[in-house]
Design an enzyme around this catalytic site. Structure first.
Site, short mmCIF file in Angstrom:
data_model
loop_
_atom_site.label_atom_id
_atom_site.label_comp_id
_atom_site.label_asym_id
_atom_site.label_seq_id
_atom_site.Cartn_x
_atom_site.Cartn_y
_atom_site.Cartn_z
N ASN A 191 3.86 1.87 -5.94
CA ASN A 191 3.70 1.81 -4.32
C ASN A 191 3.17 0.90 -3.85
O ASN A 191 1.77 0.39 -3.86
CB ASN A 191 3.27 3.09 -3.75
CG ASN A 191 3.44 2.66 -2.17
OD1 ASN A 191 4.51 2.12 -1.64
ND2 ASN A 191 3.17 3.98 -1.43
N LYS A 220 3.14 -0.88 -1.20
CA LYS A 220 2.81 -0.77 0.43
C LYS A 220 3.25 -2.13 1.17
O LYS A 220 4.65 -2.46 0.74
CB LYS A 220 1.70 -0.15 0.63
CG LYS A 220 1.26 0.78 -0.23
CD LYS A 220 -0.81 1.57 -0.26
CE LYS A 220 -0.49 2.63 -0.73
NZ LYS A 220 -1.58 3.12 -0.25
N HIS A 224 4.60 10.08 2.49
CA HIS A 224 2.95 9.12 2.12
C HIS A 224 1.61 9.55 3.13
O HIS A 224 2.14 9.50 4.84
CB HIS A 224 2.98 7.80 2.67
CG HIS A 224 1.89 7.35 1.76
ND1 HIS A 224 0.68 6.95 2.34
CD2 HIS A 224 1.72 7.32 -0.14
CE1 HIS A 224 -0.08 5.89 1.21
NE2 HIS A 224 0.51 6.46 -0.28
N GLU A 257 -0.77 7.74 5.05
CA GLU A 257 0.08 6.79 5.89
C GLU A 257 0.80 6.61 6.91
O GLU A 257 0.13 6.12 8.32
CB GLU A 257 -0.43 5.50 5.07
CG GLU A 257 -2.00 5.46 3.94
CD GLU A 257 -1.53 3.76 3.37
OE1 GLU A 257 0.05 3.93 3.40
OE2 GLU A 257 -2.26 3.96 2.07
N GLU A 309 -1.99 14.06 -3.01
CA GLU A 309 -2.01 12.60 -2.88
C GLU A 309 -3.60 13.24 -2.02
O GLU A 309 -3.24 13.11 -0.75
CB GLU A 309 -2.06 11.62 -1.99
CG GLU A 309 -0.65 10.69 -2.70
CD GLU A 309 0.27 9.61 -2.80
OE1 GLU A 309 -0.61 8.56 -3.22
OE2 GLU A 309 0.56 9.47 -1.70
N GLY A 322 -7.01 4.82 -1.76
CA GLY A 322 -7.47 3.08 -1.28
C GLY A 322 -9.26 3.25 -1.18
O GLY A 322 -9.81 2.64 -0.73
N SER A 326 -6.31 6.70 -5.71
CA SER A 326 -6.50 5.97 -6.28
C SER A 326 -6.47 5.83 -8.13
O SER A 326 -7.46 5.95 -9.26
CB SER A 326 -7.79 5.67 -6.40
OG SER A 326 -8.08 5.48 -4.74
#
Length: 611
Positions: free
Chosen positions: A121, A123, A208, A210, A282, A288, A328
């Protein structure tokens, strides 16, 4: 019964949740009580709620009822010592992985064969140049990405999907990072599943963290489920991300959050659609941040997800569905995570922006055969690392070295014959200049590409870990220039001592040494085989020792002049070996050339290849 105004599944679910909250507040302040009887009664009273939703709710309750949670970290409460389906959503217990009978490997994990899945991904990163370089880096390792046992997907920003589609080689599939939850229409800035399908996109990422948790977006569980359904209807497979925040984990709500997110998905998507779904766990606190869930923590959640799917959707789907980890992920932790029986791959974030790192993750267990068995204490996993040797590569190295030596030896023989024909002595200055040139450019006579790569952020050679004592980059051209001078001077002295013959044993030994060095350049710089490069540099060092010894026996001065080059090659050998040890994650870089690495191209001598 629900009011008639709540005649949609979504509204019914909201009303049901409010009813549960109110009931839980009256029954036990501070705790949400989701008992099976409450669920069944509320759902059965509303004819607009699908029977499958009720079945999923009951299945979730069945899973919850399997666990004793008075001390178990999953957060299920107990009633008089008996397990119940009550989810303790406020219990501040950290999720741990303890030796427990419930942690034994499921039969599906032992018997099902699920194709490993690795997705990158990207992003909201990149520009035209950096995307092109990244795609080139992925194409270098197209044999790895073409492995039939691994499914590789990359998700560039939507504006670069078409560029990636045209430039990518091998079997890498494309994914979109988002899509619109409905059909096309007056929705400025959105793109539908049909549009993505028309571009040749095979996958879409939904849910996701985010997009779930960023205040500008705040996508709900139902929106995520609608997007998944829309993609599947259009023939696009879906990666559905689930996971908990750090606060939810610390409060012991991990599995409750996962259950809520999966329940919304199962409510919208029919069971057969799960064949086109990959679930990505996740943990939000690990995305991150550099933090990673332990392998036991990841396995525990993955195992729970598979059991949930088994109860909610069916055994066959649970056996087949792939549950991947994202949080990560990097080349250092990929090996250990992949050995867990319910971890079927990775959704990679930041590490996917580096072609070398991403390829290491893709190929982390390419040649690892795992043996799993059940014991009364749970799971025992052992790994037997096997690296199928690319015998053709060894043949190429030996053949190319021999051909190059033959060309150079013939060249020296021809020069000797030419000067003899004209009854002239070979000028000493000519010999010095010739071997100074060969020391720097003998690779021109090679039949394999052995060009040295230019610095690039996507080039694996420049992304390797190095020991602290690695000399600065400027050191290498200076030292190699000095070595070229030493080779030239020592060879000139040996030439005079050998009767001023170019086609003589000492000079032919130097030619062989140079040819071995050029083959090492191919292994290290073009094919990027770190393990085989160790053997190659040791071969270069051994040939240097042999040449120095032969020079010394011919005339001691020549051997003494060449001796410092042996010292430098010893340092270089130690450096190459240390670099290999630092980057040989889980035996990923074998000493003998392994299959799956793109071979160096053949070329015509005196020409060069531009990469």
């Amino acid at each position: 019964p629900f009011p008639s105004s709540l005649a949609t599944p979504r509204a019914a679910m909201c009303f049901f949740a409010l009813t549960c909250l109110a009931s839980g507040a009256l029954a036990a302040p501070g705790r949400v009580m989701l008992t099976p009887s409450m669920q069944t009664k509320a759902l059965s009273s509303n004819p607009h709620v699908s029977p499958r939703l009720q079945q999923v709710r009951e299945s979730t309750s069945n899973i919850a009822g399997l666990h004793d949670s008075r001390s178990h970290p999953r957060g299920f409460s107990m009633s008089k010592g008996r397990p119940s389906a009550t989810l303790a959503l406020d219990r501040p217990v950290a999720l741990k992985s303890l030796p427990h009978p419930a942690y034994a490997v499921s039969e599906s994990s032992l018997t099902a064969k699920r194709k490993f899945w690795v997705g990158g991904n990207w992003k909201c990163n990149g520009n035209g140049d950096s995307v092109a370089k990244l795609l080139d880096g992925l194409n270098i390792a197209k044999r790895i990405t073409s492995d039939p046992e691994v499914e590789v997907v990359c998700a560039p920003p939507v504006v670069y999907l078409d560029k990636a589609k045209n430039q990518l080689k091998g079997n890498i599939q494309l994914a979109a990072q988002n899509l619109w939850a409905g059909e096309q229409g007056a929705y400025t800035g959105e793109h539908t599943a049909d549009m993505l399908k028309d571009m040749g996109v095979e996958w879409a990422i939904v849910g996701h963290s985010e997009r779930r948790h960023r205040p500008e977006l705040k996508e709900t569980d139902d929106v995520v489920a609608r997007k998944a359904l829309q993609a599947i209807k259009s023939g696009i497979k879906v990666v559905v991300c689930v996971g908990e925040t750090l606060e939810e984990r610390e409060e012991g709500k991990t599995l409750a959050v996962i259950t809520r997110q999966l329940l919304a998905l199962a409510t919208r998507c029919p069971p057969k659609s799960f064949n086109d779904i990959v679930i990505a766990y996740e943990p939000v606190w690990a995305i991150g941040t550099g933090k990673t869930a332990t392998v036991e923590q990841a396995q525990e959640v993955h195992e729970y997800i598979r059991k949930w799917v088994r109860n909610a959707v069916g055994q066959e789907i649970a056996d087949k569905i792939r549950i991947v980890y994202g949080g990560s992920v990097n080349p250092e932790n990929a090996n250990a995570l992949s050995k867990m029986p319910d971890v079927d791959g990775f959704l990679v974030g930041g590490a996917s922006l580096n072609a070398a790192s991403f390829m290491k993750i893709v190929a982390h267990d390419k040649n690892v055969k795992e043996i799993k068995r059940r014991t009364r204490n749970g799971l025992v996993t052992s790994a037997r690392v096997t690296h199928p040797v690319a015998w053709s590569a060894l043949g190429r190295y030996l053949g190319a070295t021999s051909v190059q030596f033959g060309i150079l030896a013939g060249f020296l023989f021809g020069l000797d014959a030419l000067f003899s024909y004209f009854q002239k002595d070979v000028p000493v200055k000519f010999v010095a200049a010739l071997f100074a040139f060969l020391s720097l450019r003998s690779r021109m006579f090679s039949i394999m590409d052995n060009s040295r790569p230019k610095a690039s952020k996507t080039d694996p050679v420049f992304e390797r870990k190095k020991p602290w004592w690695t000399p600065p980059p400027l050191t290498f051209p200076i030292v190699w220039s000095i070595v070229a001078v030493l080779r030239s001077l020592s060879t000139t002295v040996a030439f005079v001592a050998a009767g001023e013959k170019l086609f003589s044993a000492p000079l032919l030994a130097m030619v062989a040494h140079l040819c071995i060095g050029d083959t090492w350049n191919t292994i290290n710089n073009v094919e990027r085989r770190m393990g085989t490069a160790v053997l190659g540099v040791l071969g270069v060092l051994g040939s240097a020792v042999a040449v120095t010894s032969l020079y010394y026996n011919t005339i001691p001065l020549a051997g003494m002049i060449l001796a410092p080059s042996v010292l430098w090659l010893s340092i270089a050998s130690l450096l190459i070996t240390q670099i290999w040890r630092l980057n040989n994650n889980g035996g990923s870089e074998p000493l003998l050339p392994a299959r799956g690495v793109p071979p160096a191209k053949f070329k015509i001598p005196f020409t060069s290849l531009t990469k």
